[in-house]
Design an enzyme around this catalytic site. Structure first.
Site, PDB file in Angstrom:
ATOM      1  N   TYR A  31       6.525  -0.990  -3.745  1.00  0.00           N
ATOM      2  CA  TYR A  31       5.096  -1.309  -3.786  1.00  0.00           C
ATOM      3  C   TYR A  31       4.392  -0.767  -2.537  1.00  0.00           C
ATOM      4  CZ  TYR A  31       0.849  -3.995  -3.095  1.00  0.00           C
ATOM      5  OH  TYR A  31      -0.446  -4.340  -2.817  1.00  0.00           O
TER       6      TYR A  31
ATOM      7  N   THR B 152      -2.848  -1.982   1.764  1.00  0.00           N
ATOM      8  CA  THR B 152      -2.193  -3.274   1.985  1.00  0.00           C
ATOM      9  C   THR B 152      -1.424  -3.291   3.301  1.00  0.00           C
ATOM     10  OG1 THR B 152      -0.329  -4.624   1.206  1.00  0.00           O
ATOM     11  CG2 THR B 152      -0.365  -2.367   0.464  1.00  0.00           C
TER      12      THR B 152
END
Ligand code: UDP
Length: 340
Positions: free
Chosen positions: A144, A120
């Site tokens: 995250y 990501t």
């Protein structure tokens, strides 16, 4: 020649679109998904074997490798709510960082040496420059992003020690749905801009709250690089070809290279649906950088991939998905959300 491929998280949003595309090009797929966020209905090809279970279940993973001898793993299974990761970091490090080790160790034992990883742009953290290339420093600002970056680091070590080669696909803002309205985005809770804007149009939600209008951008709202899920799926197919051709571990951004503001997305939603988006202007959401846009040249050079869809296609396909009899919800047969 058809390959046997293990896809973790193949019943999720991006995983299900990729499984369908891999099946279309003739690959033999086993999906492992714990169904916490996945939907069994999203695995649409009858030839795909769907196994409900945990990646961290050593016995199960060993059995899958014995029975199916996968030559590659495409790894989607992860939690991806940034806010929740701040509140419950253990959940994220356990699932996103530690659990894949069980799969990696099974790969090592069985001589499977190709791994494609859903990474990501959150691994970069706050942009130091835009557009961001793969050389951009990686200083994630939440658990995250850190849970994903740690797996990138682990994968480098597994290449060095065990010869397992990986492609880290660093997604920017995933969006859109399949062209035929069969697969789409069905998150609970939903936090993403495009589905939230469209569900405000359909009346499922009262309104869309715009998080901040005082950013240093042309219209004051945040700019993101919206990349269509079909382009993401295609990148996985190409990343597999790259590894099959002997490619070494590498990272590629997946984005369009174009930025779209929140207000521009609202404008597209109004054009596509022909209806106003009920909007409320709210404060900034903590942790949102003003502008995130990918430099995606490397994916073109290394994988032969480039984006074919734009933000309008994402809004159109998302509206089409929500306009089906299922209303954009797996397992539902109720009335459509809006006019087709
Ligand atoms: N956004 C918004 N209202 C919402 C959800 C998102 O204004 O209800 C904005 C958010 O601040 C960001 C952009 O839309 O600038 C995309 O947010 P999303 O959560 O879809 O993806 P993210 O960029 O956080 O991965």
């Amino acid at each position: 020649m058809a390959q046997s491929i293990l896809v973790t998280g193949g019943a999720g949003y991006i995983g299900s679109h990729t499984v369908r595309m891999l099946t279309d090009v003739g690959q033999k797929i086993v999906v492992l998904d714990n169904m916490v966020y996945g939907h069994p209905e999203a695995v649409v090809s009858p030839e795909v074997m769907l196994v409900r279970g945990e990646m961290a279940d050593e016995e199960l993973v060993e059995r899958l490798f014995q029975e199916h001898a996968p030559q590659a793993v495409v790894h989607f299974a992860a939690y991806c709510y940034v806010g929740e990761s701040v509140q419950q970091p253990g959940k994220y490090y356990r699932n996103n960082t530690a659990a894949p080790l069980t799969v990696l160790d099974a790969m090592r034992r069985h001589g499977c040496d190709r791994f494609i990883f859903s990474s990501t742009c959150a691994t970069y953290g706050n942009p130091e420059y835009v557009p961001m290339d793969e050389q951009h420093p990686q200083n994630p600002i939440n658990p995250y992003g850190r849970s994903k970056l740690m797996l990138e680091r682990i994968l480098r070590d597994y290449e060095h020690a065990h010869g397992i080669r990986s492609v880290f696909l660093r997604y920017f803002n995933a969006c859109g749905c399949s062209l035929d309205g069969v697969l789409g985005e069905d998150h609970d809770p939903e936090t993403h801009l495009i589905p939230l804007a469209l569900r405000a149009v359909s009346g499922e939600r009262d309104k869309l709250t715009v998080f901040g209008t005082d950013y240093d951008t042309p219209d004051g709202t945040c700019i993101r690089d919206y990349i269509h899920v079909l382009d993401l799926a295609d990148a996985h197919v190409k990343a597999l070809e790259y590894l099959n051709g002997g490619g070494q571990t590498t990272a590629c951004n997946l984005g369009t290279g174009d930025g779209t503001s929140v207000k521009q997305i609202i404008g597209l939603a109004e054009e596509v649906t022909g209806q106003p988006v009920p909007v409320e202007y709210g404060p900034r959401r903590p942790g949102d950088p003003p502008r995130l846009v990918a430099a995606a040249q490397k994916a073109k050079d290394v994988l032969g991939w480039e984006a074919h869809y734009g933000a309008r296609d994402a809004v159109e396909t998302a509206w089409n998905w929500m306009s089906q009899p299922h209303g954009g919800r797996y397992g539902q047969t109720g009335p459509a959300a809006g006019p087709a």
